[in-house]
Design a protein around this motif. Structure first.
Motif, short mmCIF file in Angstrom:
data_model
loop_
_atom_site.label_atom_id
_atom_site.label_comp_id
_atom_site.label_asym_id
_atom_site.label_seq_id
_atom_site.Cartn_x
_atom_site.Cartn_y
_atom_site.Cartn_z
N PRO C 81 19.70 -35.40 -25.02
CA PRO C 81 20.65 -33.77 -25.12
C PRO C 81 21.36 -34.28 -26.17
O PRO C 81 22.91 -35.73 -25.60
N THR C 82 22.50 -33.28 -26.39
CA THR C 82 24.06 -33.85 -27.09
C THR C 82 24.23 -32.19 -26.38
O THR C 82 23.60 -31.24 -26.52
N GLY C 83 25.71 -32.74 -26.28
CA GLY C 83 26.43 -31.55 -26.51
C GLY C 83 26.80 -30.70 -27.25
O GLY C 83 28.20 -29.62 -27.90
N THR C 230 14.72 -30.09 -22.29
CA THR C 230 16.43 -30.09 -22.58
C THR C 230 16.90 -30.09 -23.49
O THR C 230 18.31 -29.77 -23.57
N ASN C 235 23.13 -26.18 -27.97
CA ASN C 235 24.07 -26.33 -26.58
C ASN C 235 23.92 -25.07 -25.41
O ASN C 235 24.89 -25.26 -24.60
N ALA C 236 22.96 -23.99 -25.60
CA ALA C 236 22.86 -23.74 -24.09
C ALA C 236 21.22 -24.12 -23.19
O ALA C 236 20.82 -23.00 -22.12
N SER C 237 21.15 -24.80 -23.64
CA SER C 237 19.45 -25.61 -23.15
C SER C 237 20.25 -26.17 -21.89
O SER C 237 18.98 -25.15 -20.90
N GLY C 238 21.17 -26.35 -21.12
CA GLY C 238 21.70 -26.51 -19.82
C GLY C 238 21.40 -25.77 -19.59
O GLY C 238 20.67 -25.33 -18.02
N GLU C 239 22.38 -24.29 -19.16
CA GLU C 239 22.19 -23.45 -18.63
C GLU C 239 20.76 -22.98 -18.46
O GLU C 239 19.91 -21.90 -17.64
N ILE C 242 18.10 -23.58 -16.11
CA ILE C 242 18.82 -23.44 -14.93
C ILE C 242 18.04 -21.81 -14.56
O ILE C 242 18.38 -21.20 -13.71
N MET D 79 26.85 -25.89 -18.27
CA MET D 79 25.79 -26.67 -17.01
C MET D 79 25.34 -27.30 -18.22
O MET D 79 23.85 -27.51 -18.41
N GLU D 80 26.01 -27.63 -19.41
CA GLU D 80 24.85 -28.58 -21.07
C GLU D 80 25.05 -30.15 -20.60
O GLU D 80 25.99 -30.32 -20.20
N PRO D 81 24.14 -30.88 -21.00
CA PRO D 81 23.54 -31.78 -21.03
C PRO D 81 24.09 -32.30 -21.85
O PRO D 81 25.32 -31.49 -23.04
N LEU D 101 31.49 -30.56 -19.13
CA LEU D 101 30.15 -30.30 -20.02
C LEU D 101 29.09 -30.47 -18.46
O LEU D 101 28.00 -29.20 -18.82
#
Lengths: 298, 298, 298, 298
Positions: C81-83, C230, C235-239, C242, D79-81, D101
């Motif tokens: 993944p990339t921020g 992932t 770049n909202a994948s992390g949130e 969750i 919350m982001e990788p 991040l």
């Protein structure tokens, strides 16, 4: 002369990250010009005291070069201009080896300050202040304790830069001791006439205005002025070289020192800053002066 | 003179991204110096032809400024040096608005080339070559078609920069048409004497070596030389300003043009490059010349 | 269900970089859910056609893996993944070797598309569309020529990314041919039910909804769903992982495909986007669904 | 099982930035697996003590969420990788607002640690250690003072990150006090069985192995495991998700904690690290385990 640029101050803003700077009067504009004759030409708020801030970077660079020579100094700091803001940390991480690009950005100036000789901060500071006194011919110059204290307390970004460099072996020793020295160096107080005489000393290749010996060796004065051209006005240095073409260094207090080759020193005070951190009226003043008297080195 | 720097060529490497450049002899070093008198001083491989490559950036900048004036040109390209490599794309993304930092990096030079007036690439190129002929006083100058073709075929990084700028409105029109012009401009062939005379024209504030009129207006010549100092030698410009202090521009073919204020033009050829892409023997040659004859502007 | 999220559309904005997308009705919200039974559950604008856009990245990744296997595909594109935003170019420059971080950002998707087997774009596209028809069980699926044409004409940033990767050997061949394929792949038109069935195929580990054989091999379906978790929602994948925890991929047309392990496929349409480019009502809808039915994989 | 991966240790390197870590035996590999039954399955060097290092990030995140709730914690950390290394500072500068991040990179973990409740570092640490004791069911767990001291003395990069965040209002208070807590948290000592039980507690949605109450609320355990998947293995997290698919977190001491949904905890020790800082044999062990027992969540 000042009349012509006074209006620009309305478009600028006084630095406000510490109370002492934010109290400056944004309408103030002062200038002093010194060509080696007995008296300065001066106009406007030329008598007001202000702190050197980033202008001190030029003086510690000269002193560090006199203390150690080029090889040591440039093993710790580079010679290249950068398109980044003066307080940026990104290139310390992306460049290998980690080394500040030049001595005019904060990281580079911190690395240079760490080199000043002296067994204690008191001794280092005394040496630096004595150096500034000699360059300006003003034995009353000292630093503003209140400003130094405020800056020390809010110097977290400079701490971040310093610890980053410590991690990568660019600097060593106690960072708070370094910050103590650095914030005091930035808090050295001068007025326009002092700056004009410092500029004259640099312009004269380091010779003292009223003495027969050279305070800064020729080669070091030349080197310092080169940095003033390539990196002296933060990330507006390129445009300044084109529009003005005078070796100069500014500080967020609104001061600018100029060193016109052939022997003219210029000291300017104008605390209203443009968005890049340079005195907005001061920049204009130098542009007018350069055009009128053909002062550009280019 | 050349004897003293010949040894440095062993530490350099000829550019090898296109066959035409890789065929250069790494041992070659040539120099020509022109001060307005009838004949050039010249030594070494001063007669060999080489392509301008990045040296052309200086000439298209001058021509674009003559075509459009400062306001138009500097709406498309900035004036600030950058600590990044000449072909970097990162700052086009991180800076807002997206605009190349200066005309000496590839992105900036592409933006400048897109401004050259002409109804077709043929016409634009003819205008540029005519301009180079006038500056050098050599009516035989033309471009190397084989080099231009090779570079066009391998110009993917420049295409990437160009499309990025097109996306952000810095340039418009067909990118391959722009690349066609750009690679031909880079492939204009000169020898050391041509370069020396071009340098002389710039040093003389644009006056033609053997004519009475000015080819480049004074202000534009001054502006161009300022960029040569702040950004002329890729990301070694800062060190070059300190060590040499002559407005100069290099190319990956191994050429360097120098414009010493007061009226001396220097043309150098030395295809063995240092790691930043500058002629390794050429840099040394200029350092020796500058020290011996006090040519630094600082 | 849709009633509860309809209000969110007011805070979003329809993509407007091409006319065809900007004509979408921002108030539209549609959903279809498919669990392998004969009929989909569906609500709202579930019948409207929209283009896949970035959702196609998931499908070309699956097809490229089926064409070449993991070793070939992951020699061209990474797994991390990339921020950074999905269209960023910075990491292609700063990472060595230059290789897109993952197949869900534009650079990575372009590299993946360049791998699809076929002797011509027509053949490649026919293979891809046939693949989508099989996954969705809808033999009428095709691509929208007007959208493809518009996107091709405005694809300068993707051209920039592609030429950058070509320079560094990540992709080869004619970039405009690649862009032609890529923009057509993005313009494949589906409705919510199609997406739900595609999601079901992925959720079922690649088995076809109404057939006995597997369209996507188990391992490839698993791998694709991992990327959906992932890196699927820009770049909202992390949130999203969750808050929702469902393998999903969105597109700037407002579509989202979800693949709930255990065998539920979700297709959503809601063209009003949040600032990161995801359907604003669609995200909320998935959050509600996940919470209510405990669909998170975590 | 260990036999199969023992050979990989030769390709790894023990962390050597502090003496205490460099003394580890690179050939060591140990594993413990706990599924809630009385005894752990264990093999190899499962009894050796090692420090948590980055594994502690998972535990302070859980505790901070229990102390303050999601809103407070995620106002300080994202919350982001990120595709950057775990100790990178670049994104703190380029992202606006400046906010780490995610909680698994150093900057984010420092921000999270600054939130742990307690009137002094002693109290905070006691709370954290008590939390670790409960999760592991091992009341003897404490921290290694020698390691903590060494890390504190060499923590200049973490100081740099912390001061940068302090400058931007992400954290407040005395940085050396924070570093004192942070380095002690990293120096908490466990063995494989302790880690396996901690992993089990997370896998069981926070329920205590031998007690009837929940130590970590369900929602927080789920959230923490999501971060373990998207960012748990430094910038190899994406590949790990594909190859293994188990929520896991590693540390530079060579430890890895795994939390397999459905209730299996895994603790691994293998101090020989790959180039991204993960236990080289441990990664392989988890890959084999996941493949054999179908433990991937995808």
């Amino acid at each position: 002369m000042i009349k012509k640029v006074k209006g620009y101050t309305k478009n600028g803003k006084v630095a406000d990250y510490i109370p002492a700077l934010s109290k400056a009067d944004p309408n103030d504009v002062g200038i002093a010009i010194f060509d080696g004759n007995k008296t300065c030409f001066s106009e406007g708020e030329h008598h007001k005291l202000f702190t050197l801030q980033s202008i001190s970077k030029v003086l510690t660079l000269a002193l560090a070069l006199m203390d150690h020579g080029e090889d040591v100094v440039f093993s710790k700091v580079g010679m290249e201009p950068t398109g980044d803001p003066f307080n940026s940390i990104a290139k310390l991480e992306s460049h290998i080896p980690s080394k500040p690009l030049n001595p005019m950005i904060n990281a580079g100036a911190l690395a240079v300050s760490s080199l000043i000789k002296g067994s204690s901060n008191e001794e280092k500071l005394e040496r630096l202040i004595q150096f500034v006194r000699e360059l300006s011919g003003n034995s009353l110059i000292t630093y503003n304790q209140e400003v130094a204290k405020s800056e020390f307390e809010t110097a977290d970004l400079n701490r971040s830069l310093s610890y980053f460099m410590k991690q990568h072996g660019v600097i060593s020793g106690d960072i708070d001791v370094l910050l103590d020295f650095y914030t005091k160096q930035c808090a050295i107080e001068v007025n326009c006439e002092d700056l004009a005489k410092i500029g004259y000393s640099l312009a004269q290749q380091g010779e003292h205005p009223q003495k027969s010996y050279s305070i800064i060796p020729f080669e070091i004065a030349r080197l310092v002025k080169t940095f003033m051209v390539t990196c002296g006005m933060y990330n507006a240095s390129g445009e300044f070289a084109i529009r003005v073409g005078i070796p100069a260094k500014s500080g967020v207090s609104g001061g600018i020192v100029g060193a016109v080759p052939g022997g003219i020193g210029i000291g300017i005070y104008g605390p209203a800053l443009d968005e890049k951190g340079n005195s907005i009226a001061g920049m204009k003043l130098l542009e007018l002066l350069s055009a009128k008297h053909h002062l550009s080195i280019f």
